[in-house]
Scaffold this motif. Structure first.
Motif, PDB file in Angstrom:
ATOM      1  N   GLN A 111      -3.630   8.358  -3.876  1.00  0.00           N
ATOM      2  CA  GLN A 111      -4.155   7.545  -4.967  1.00  0.00           C
ATOM      3  C   GLN A 111      -5.518   6.971  -4.617  1.00  0.00           C
ATOM      4  OE1 GLN A 111      -1.999   6.458  -2.741  1.00  0.00           O
ATOM      5  NE2 GLN A 111      -1.986   4.232  -2.542  1.00  0.00           N
ATOM      6  N   GLU A 112      -6.223   6.515  -5.638  1.00  0.00           N
ATOM      7  CA  GLU A 112      -7.457   5.780  -5.405  1.00  0.00           C
ATOM      8  C   GLU A 112      -7.116   4.413  -4.820  1.00  0.00           C
ATOM      9  OE1 GLU A 112     -10.653   6.769  -5.881  1.00  0.00           O
ATOM     10  OE2 GLU A 112      -9.888   8.769  -6.399  1.00  0.00           O
ATOM     11  N   ALA A 113      -7.985   3.907  -3.962  1.00  0.00           N
ATOM     12  CA  ALA A 113      -7.765   2.567  -3.426  1.00  0.00           C
ATOM     13  C   ALA A 113      -7.793   1.553  -4.561  1.00  0.00           C
ATOM     14  CB  ALA A 113      -8.841   2.235  -2.395  1.00  0.00           C
ATOM     15  N   TRP A 114      -6.855   0.607  -4.530  1.00  0.00           N
ATOM     16  CA  TRP A 114      -6.795  -0.415  -5.561  1.00  0.00           C
ATOM     17  C   TRP A 114      -7.924  -1.420  -5.378  1.00  0.00           C
ATOM     18  CZ3 TRP A 114      -1.185  -1.088  -3.614  1.00  0.00           C
ATOM     19  CH2 TRP A 114      -0.396  -0.027  -4.080  1.00  0.00           C
ATOM     20  N   SER A 115      -8.370  -1.975  -6.468  1.00  0.00           N
ATOM     21  CA  SER A 115      -9.369  -3.040  -6.412  1.00  0.00           C
ATOM     22  C   SER A 115      -8.715  -4.310  -5.862  1.00  0.00           C
ATOM     23  CB  SER A 115      -9.911  -3.328  -7.817  1.00  0.00           C
ATOM     24  OG  SER A 115      -8.876  -3.904  -8.620  1.00  0.00           O
ATOM     25  N   ASN A 145       0.811  -1.220   0.000  1.00  0.00           N
ATOM     26  CA  ASN A 145       0.000   0.000   0.000  1.00  0.00           C
ATOM     27  C   ASN A 145       0.844   1.270   0.000  1.00  0.00           C
ATOM     28  OD1 ASN A 145      -2.553  -1.009  -0.209  1.00  0.00           O
ATOM     29  ND2 ASN A 145      -3.093  -0.780   1.939  1.00  0.00           N
ATOM     30  N   PHE A 146       1.937   1.284   0.775  1.00  0.00           N
ATOM     31  CA  PHE A 146       2.793   2.470   0.766  1.00  0.00           C
ATOM     32  C   PHE A 146       4.273   2.084   0.760  1.00  0.00           C
ATOM     33  CE2 PHE A 146       1.939   1.447   5.168  1.00  0.00           C
ATOM     34  CZ  PHE A 146       3.169   1.596   5.799  1.00  0.00           C
ATOM     35  N   ARG A 147       4.571   0.836   0.409  1.00  0.00           N
ATOM     36  CA  ARG A 147       5.949   0.361   0.349  1.00  0.00           C
ATOM     37  C   ARG A 147       6.350   0.065  -1.089  1.00  0.00           C
ATOM     38  NH1 ARG A 147       8.543   1.582   5.067  1.00  0.00           N
ATOM     39  NH2 ARG A 147       7.415   0.801   6.890  1.00  0.00           N
ATOM     40  N   HIS A 148       7.637   0.267  -1.385  1.00  0.00           N
ATOM     41  CA  HIS A 148       8.217  -0.129  -2.668  1.00  0.00           C
ATOM     42  C   HIS A 148       9.283  -1.176  -2.375  1.00  0.00           C
ATOM     43  CE1 HIS A 148      10.515  -0.047  -6.415  1.00  0.00           C
ATOM     44  NE2 HIS A 148       9.494   0.619  -6.964  1.00  0.00           N
ATOM     45  N   PRO A 149       9.357  -2.242  -3.159  1.00  0.00           N
ATOM     46  CA  PRO A 149      10.294  -3.316  -2.828  1.00  0.00           C
ATOM     47  C   PRO A 149      11.758  -2.890  -2.759  1.00  0.00           C
ATOM     48  CG  PRO A 149       9.147  -3.772  -4.905  1.00  0.00           C
ATOM     49  CD  PRO A 149       8.485  -2.594  -4.294  1.00  0.00           C
ATOM     50  N   VAL A 150      12.183  -1.911  -3.562  1.00  0.00           N
ATOM     51  CA  VAL A 150      13.592  -1.508  -3.547  1.00  0.00           C
ATOM     52  C   VAL A 150      13.961  -0.851  -2.219  1.00  0.00           C
ATOM     53  CG1 VAL A 150      15.306   0.038  -4.578  1.00  0.00           C
ATOM     54  CG2 VAL A 150      13.830  -1.341  -6.050  1.00  0.00           C
ATOM     55  N   THR A 151      13.197   0.119  -1.788  1.00  0.00           N
ATOM     56  CA  THR A 151      13.513   0.794  -0.531  1.00  0.00           C
ATOM     57  C   THR A 151      13.246  -0.110   0.672  1.00  0.00           C
ATOM     58  OG1 THR A 151      11.323   1.815  -0.627  1.00  0.00           O
ATOM     59  CG2 THR A 151      13.184   3.118  -1.419  1.00  0.00           C
ATOM     60  N   LEU A 152      12.190  -0.922   0.593  1.00  0.00           N
ATOM     61  CA  LEU A 152      11.895  -1.834   1.690  1.00  0.00           C
ATOM     62  C   LEU A 152      13.029  -2.841   1.871  1.00  0.00           C
ATOM     63  CD1 LEU A 152       9.975  -2.945   3.847  1.00  0.00           C
ATOM     64  CD2 LEU A 152       8.870  -4.301   2.042  1.00  0.00           C
ATOM     65  N   GLY A 182      -2.398  -6.178   1.445  1.00  0.00           N
ATOM     66  CA  GLY A 182      -2.966  -4.899   1.842  1.00  0.00           C
ATOM     67  C   GLY A 182      -4.480  -4.898   1.710  1.00  0.00           C
ATOM     68  N   GLY A 183      -5.076  -3.833   2.213  1.00  0.00           N
ATOM     69  CA  GLY A 183      -6.524  -3.722   2.175  1.00  0.00           C
ATOM     70  C   GLY A 183      -6.949  -2.363   1.684  1.00  0.00           C
ATOM     71  N   ASN A 184      -8.166  -1.967   2.030  1.00  0.00           N
ATOM     72  CA  ASN A 184      -8.707  -0.689   1.559  1.00  0.00           C
ATOM     73  C   ASN A 184      -8.880   0.313   2.694  1.00  0.00           C
ATOM     74  OD1 ASN A 184     -10.811  -1.900   2.874  1.00  0.00           O
ATOM     75  ND2 ASN A 184     -12.217  -1.884   1.128  1.00  0.00           N
ATOM     76  N   GLY A 185      -8.075   0.190   3.746  1.00  0.00           N
ATOM     77  CA  GLY A 185      -8.141   1.121   4.858  1.00  0.00           C
ATOM     78  C   GLY A 185      -7.383   2.397   4.584  1.00  0.00           C
ATOM     79  N   PHE A 186      -6.968   3.090   5.654  1.00  0.00           N
ATOM     80  CA  PHE A 186      -6.334   4.401   5.526  1.00  0.00           C
ATOM     81  C   PHE A 186      -5.081   4.353   4.657  1.00  0.00           C
ATOM     82  CE2 PHE A 186      -8.008   4.434  10.050  1.00  0.00           C
ATOM     83  CZ  PHE A 186      -9.222   4.980   9.692  1.00  0.00           C
ATOM     84  N   ASP A 187      -4.285   3.291   4.793  1.00  0.00           N
ATOM     85  CA  ASP A 187      -3.037   3.202   4.035  1.00  0.00           C
ATOM     86  C   ASP A 187      -3.261   3.178   2.527  1.00  0.00           C
ATOM     87  OD1 ASP A 187      -1.707   3.049   6.437  1.00  0.00           O
ATOM     88  OD2 ASP A 187      -1.448   0.868   6.361  1.00  0.00           O
TER      89      ASP A 187
END
Length: 302
Positions: A119-123, A79-86, A108-113
């Protein structure tokens, strides 16, 4: 019944480090928990307008005040992580903890994150698509010294992760998944699997229905492992408590929790995670009872 079951704690990052935060992690180790995890969210549910700190800095601090306790997220998501930086942060944390880190990870889910970055919440399908790319790329980033990847959602251009993890070939992944694609990822990349039970039964189901649902999840995990010729016994099976129908009662007494733990160990669960007490919240349980559960339950299961 055997005593191979492990008990772990879930410590939400809601206390200032010098005002109880540090002490919670030390206390978890003193109680003999196998591991202590924390949520990797930017805020969460009823704590949205309350104190909430970052997961990875919290785990870094916890690594500095503990010696034996395994540490980890339960769970991180794209939801707010990228694999390179993580990957870089996890590699560093694994080094600082001398190889005591487990990465719990989910779609991930459709909560605050899901919308906090604008961005719009992903399906559900897009979450699954992203997760299917995120996990294999993160696996590569933590096992290969240099990675280049161009995907539908994530890219890496000669990303360096030297010297690699203390744990070899990399730190373990505990993958939260119940659908076919997530279970396939678990079979291919996971050292453990995480469930919270069936969310559809949390409020209206019975304990028996909940256990039947978890049994079905375990069967499907076994099928996913068989499809890639993997022994399902090599995958740890973690239950995060607090989301099954009997959640309001299991921490009332050592006896109540031992009964709950025994039923789930019989299903094949080998690690049960308990939320550490937080006053004035859904996790407001008696600290003394919680401590007794940690120290006495396994003896009652022998």
């Amino acid at each position: 019944m055997t005593t191979s079951l492990r008990l772990s704690a879930l410590i939400l990052p809601v206390r200032r480090w010098g005002a109880g935060g540090r002490d919670q992690w030390r206390h978890a180790e003193d109680l003999g928990f196998h591991a202590a995890y924390t949520y990797d969210h930017l805020s969460w549910r009823s704590f949205r307008d309350r104190t909430w700190f970052g997961a990875l800095p919290t785990l870094t601090a916890a690594a500095g005040v503990t010696e034996r306790l395994r540490l980890g997220t339960l769970v991180t998501s794209p939801n707010f992580r990228h694999p390179v930086t993580l990957a870089k942060e996890l590699l560093t944390l694994d080094d600082l903890s001398d190889g005591r880190i487990t990465l719990g990870i989910g779609a991930g889910g459709n909560g605050f994150d899901a919308t906090v970055l604008g961005q719009e919440a992903w399906s559900p399908r897009e979450r699954a698509d992203r997760f299917a790319e995120f996990v294999p790329l993160l696996d590569r980033l933590l096992t290969e010294p240099a990675v280049t990847h161009t995907g539908a959602y994530y890219s890496a251009d000669e990303a360096r992760n030297i010297p690699g993890c203390v744990q070899r070939p990399r730190l373990p992944f505990a993958i939260a998944a119940t659908g076919p694609r997530g279970l396939k990822l678990t079979a291919r990349h996971g050292q453990a699997w995480v469930t919270t039970g069936d969310p559809r039964l949390a409020d209206t189901g019975t304990p028996e229905q909940s256990r039947a649902a978890i049994r079905d999840q375990l069967d499907r995990l076994g099928d996913a492992c068989a499809a890639v010729d993997r022994d399902p016994g090599t995958v740890g099976r973690i239950l995060l408590t607090g989301f099954t129908p009997e959640r309001a009662r299991i921490l009332d007494s050592v006896e109540a929790f031992a009964d709950f733990a025994g039923h789930h160990a019989a299903l094949g669960i080998d690690e049960i995670v308990l939320h550490a007490p937080i006053p004035d919240s859904d996790f407001a349980v008696d600290q003394q009872v919680f401590d007794r559960i940690a120290t006495e339950t396994l003896g009652r299961l022998g």
